[in-house]
Design an enzyme around this catalytic site. Structure first.
Site, PDB file in Angstrom:
ATOM      1  CG  ASN A 155      26.427 108.597 -29.209  1.00  0.00           C
ATOM      2  OD1 ASN A 155      25.487 109.079 -28.588  1.00  0.00           O
ATOM      3  ND2 ASN A 155      27.383 109.328 -29.753  1.00  0.00           N
ATOM      4  CG  ASP A 192      26.828 105.975 -33.305  1.00  0.00           C
ATOM      5  OD1 ASP A 192      27.885 105.605 -32.760  1.00  0.00           O
ATOM      6  OD2 ASP A 192      26.466 107.170 -33.354  1.00  0.00           O
ATOM      7  CG  HIS A 203      22.365 104.735 -23.179  1.00  0.00           C
ATOM      8  ND1 HIS A 203      22.024 106.029 -23.480  1.00  0.00           N
ATOM      9  CD2 HIS A 203      22.425 104.687 -21.812  1.00  0.00           C
ATOM     10  CE1 HIS A 203      21.879 106.741 -22.360  1.00  0.00           C
ATOM     11  NE2 HIS A 203      22.140 105.950 -21.337  1.00  0.00           N
ATOM     12  CB  THR A 229      25.552 114.477 -23.841  1.00  0.00           C
ATOM     13  OG1 THR A 229      24.385 114.043 -23.120  1.00  0.00           O
ATOM     14  CG2 THR A 229      26.577 115.017 -22.860  1.00  0.00           C
ATOM     15  CB  SER A 230      20.655 117.308 -24.153  1.00  0.00           C
ATOM     16  OG  SER A 230      20.194 116.009 -23.872  1.00  0.00           O
ATOM     17  CG  ASN A 289      26.259 120.773 -26.632  1.00  0.00           C
ATOM     18  OD1 ASN A 289      25.641 121.343 -27.521  1.00  0.00           O
ATOM     19  ND2 ASN A 289      25.759 119.750 -25.953  1.00  0.00           N
ATOM     20  CD  GLU A 301      21.741 124.732 -29.514  1.00  0.00           C
ATOM     21  OE1 GLU A 301      21.086 125.425 -28.718  1.00  0.00           O
ATOM     22  OE2 GLU A 301      21.762 124.897 -30.745  1.00  0.00           O
TER      23      GLU A 301
HETATM   24  P1  OAD Z   1      20.319 114.683 -27.239  1.00  0.00           P
HETATM   25  O1  OAD Z   1      19.637 114.622 -28.547  1.00  0.00           O
HETATM   26  O2  OAD Z   1      19.474 114.840 -26.027  1.00  0.00           O
HETATM   27  O3  OAD Z   1      21.367 115.887 -27.208  1.00  0.00           O
HETATM   28  C1  OAD Z   1      22.289 116.064 -28.253  1.00  0.00           C
HETATM   29  C2  OAD Z   1      23.210 117.209 -27.865  1.00  0.00           C
HETATM   30  O4  OAD Z   1      24.183 117.319 -28.886  1.00  0.00           O
HETATM   31  C3  OAD Z   1      22.541 118.569 -27.731  1.00  0.00           C
HETATM   32  O5  OAD Z   1      22.968 119.189 -26.521  1.00  0.00           O
HETATM   33  C4  OAD Z   1      23.073 119.342 -28.942  1.00  0.00           C
HETATM   34  O6  OAD Z   1      23.226 120.742 -28.664  1.00  0.00           O
HETATM   35  C5  OAD Z   1      24.412 118.677 -29.156  1.00  0.00           C
HETATM   36  N1  OAD Z   1      24.944 118.761 -30.537  1.00  0.00           N
HETATM   37  C6  OAD Z   1      24.266 118.838 -31.698  1.00  0.00           C
HETATM   38  N2  OAD Z   1      25.117 118.865 -32.737  1.00  0.00           N
HETATM   39  C7  OAD Z   1      26.372 118.793 -32.216  1.00  0.00           C
HETATM   40  C8  OAD Z   1      27.688 118.764 -32.758  1.00  0.00           C
HETATM   41  N3  OAD Z   1      27.895 118.811 -34.077  1.00  0.00           N
HETATM   42  N4  OAD Z   1      28.733 118.680 -31.915  1.00  0.00           N
HETATM   43  C9  OAD Z   1      28.546 118.635 -30.582  1.00  0.00           C
HETATM   44  N5  OAD Z   1      27.325 118.652 -30.012  1.00  0.00           N
HETATM   45  C10 OAD Z   1      26.259 118.730 -30.794  1.00  0.00           C
HETATM   46  O7  OAD Z   1      21.263 113.386 -27.142  1.00  0.00           O
HETATM   47  P2  OAD Z   1      21.904 112.691 -25.850  1.00  0.00           P
HETATM   48  O8  OAD Z   1      22.302 113.691 -24.838  1.00  0.00           O
HETATM   49  O9  OAD Z   1      22.925 111.751 -26.356  1.00  0.00           O
HETATM   50  O10 OAD Z   1      18.942 107.229 -24.669  1.00  0.00           O
HETATM   51  O11 OAD Z   1      20.673 111.868 -25.299  1.00  0.00           O
HETATM   52  C11 OAD Z   1      20.881 111.014 -24.216  1.00  0.00           C
HETATM   53  C12 OAD Z   1      20.014 109.788 -24.356  1.00  0.00           C
HETATM   54  O12 OAD Z   1      18.651 110.181 -24.562  1.00  0.00           O
HETATM   55  C13 OAD Z   1      20.327 108.923 -25.565  1.00  0.00           C
HETATM   56  O13 OAD Z   1      21.406 108.037 -25.342  1.00  0.00           O
HETATM   57  C14 OAD Z   1      19.052 108.172 -25.748  1.00  0.00           C
HETATM   58  C15 OAD Z   1      18.089 109.322 -25.597  1.00  0.00           C
HETATM   59  O14 OAD Z   1      16.806 108.996 -25.215  1.00  0.00           O
HETATM   60  C16 OAD Z   1      18.378 106.032 -24.884  1.00  0.00           C
HETATM   61  O15 OAD Z   1      17.889 105.723 -25.950  1.00  0.00           O
HETATM   62  C17 OAD Z   1      18.415 105.152 -23.677  1.00  0.00           C
END
Ligand code: OAD
Length: 260
Positions: free
Chosen positions: A112, A114, A129, A204-205, A229, A231
């Protein structure tokens, strides 16, 4: 497959197992993604309301997009800054910050940008990142300007391009698609998960590499790896335990199971 599945956060046996593993651990690493900040109101990337459902990354988050149209890219990052300025760390961030004091080593490795882990009080943070609150000079990577979330967003929503004191255009200090991660940060992250007794993989996905390779690295090194997570992810079946629930609920619950 050896994951202990937990359909809800109220799956007490799995929660207890995770708490026991943490109670025995000296070294902990936590890998976080966008879901970690979802309960703060920061949109994820790939969920139903995810940013990549509305915006096209190749137009906004690549070096080519910035070279073609830096004004549009800056406008998007200023808009994201304005959204992130309005949010606060959630109970999950705060639980991680409190947990840090319990272990001889506790590292948050986050995808993240943020800055919410630092705002929550975590101290050992590796930002794989980058950080949206930092501008970096396009001519000299060492020329950085750090903004505070509570200061007015320079240039407004569609203002002029920010310039470095050396005259070159600044860019957000974040990693874009097609760019390499900072090798020092990547090495520190690999070292942290290899050293860890327990690794929590939160929100994280697990589809973006190299971050998604860290849980596997941790398991190879013998760590107990837990996914938190709501999901399933492509790595769920590789986990030692899976807690299906929002991190803002699960992390404080785990903390509550540890002895005072
Ligand atoms: P994603 O948007 O791909 O995945 C978010 C994950 O968070 C999913 O698996 C959801 O199921 C889960 N989720 C949603 N709400 C949640 C909650 N309240 N508690 C726990 N989990 C929850 O985001 P990232 O995996 O962070 O990269 O994506 C990885 C990278 O892809 C980011 O850093 C960004 C993006 O493109 C760059 O910008 C370089």
């Amino acid at each position: 497959m050896n994951a202990a599945y937990c359909p809800m956060t109220t799956d007490e046996p799995t929660m207890q197992r995770v708490a026991r593993a943490l109670a025995l651990a000296r070294t902990v690493a936590v890998l976080t993604g966008a879901g970690m900040s979802a309960e703060s109101g920061v949109p994820t990337f790939r969920g139903t309301d995810g940013l990549w459902r509305t915006f096209r990354p190749e137009q906004l988050a690549t070096p080519e997009a910035f070279a073609r149209d830096p004004g549009t890219v800056w406008e998007w990052y200023r808009w994201r800054r304005s959204r992130m300025a309005a949010v606060a760390p959630n109970p999950g961030h705060l639980a991680l910050a409190r947990l840090e004091a319990r272990f001889s080593e506790f590292t948050v490795v986050t995808q993240n940008i943020d800055g919410l882990h630092a705002r929550a009080g975590s101290r050992e943070i590796i930002e794989l990142h980058g950080n949206i609150w930092r501008d970096r000079c396009t001519a000299n990577v060492n020329h950085l300007v750090v903004h505070r979330p509570d200061e007015p967003i320079a240039g407004g929503a569609s203002g002029a391009l920010p310039r470095c004191h050396c005259g070159a255009v600044m860019r957000p200090d974040v990693v874009w698609f097609g760019e390499a991660l900072d090798p020092v940060n990547t090495q520190r992250a690999c070292d942290a998960v290899r050293r860890a007794d327990v690794v929590l993989v939160v929100g994280t996905s697990s589809v973006v590499y190299p971050a998604a390779s860290l849980p596997g690295l941790a398991r190879q090194a013998g760590a107990y790896v837990v996914e938190i997570n709501p999901e399933e992810t492509p790595l769920s079946r590789e986990m030692d335990a899976v807690l299906r629930g929002p991190s803002g609920v699960v992390l404080p619950s785990i903390e509550g199971l540890l002895s005072p």
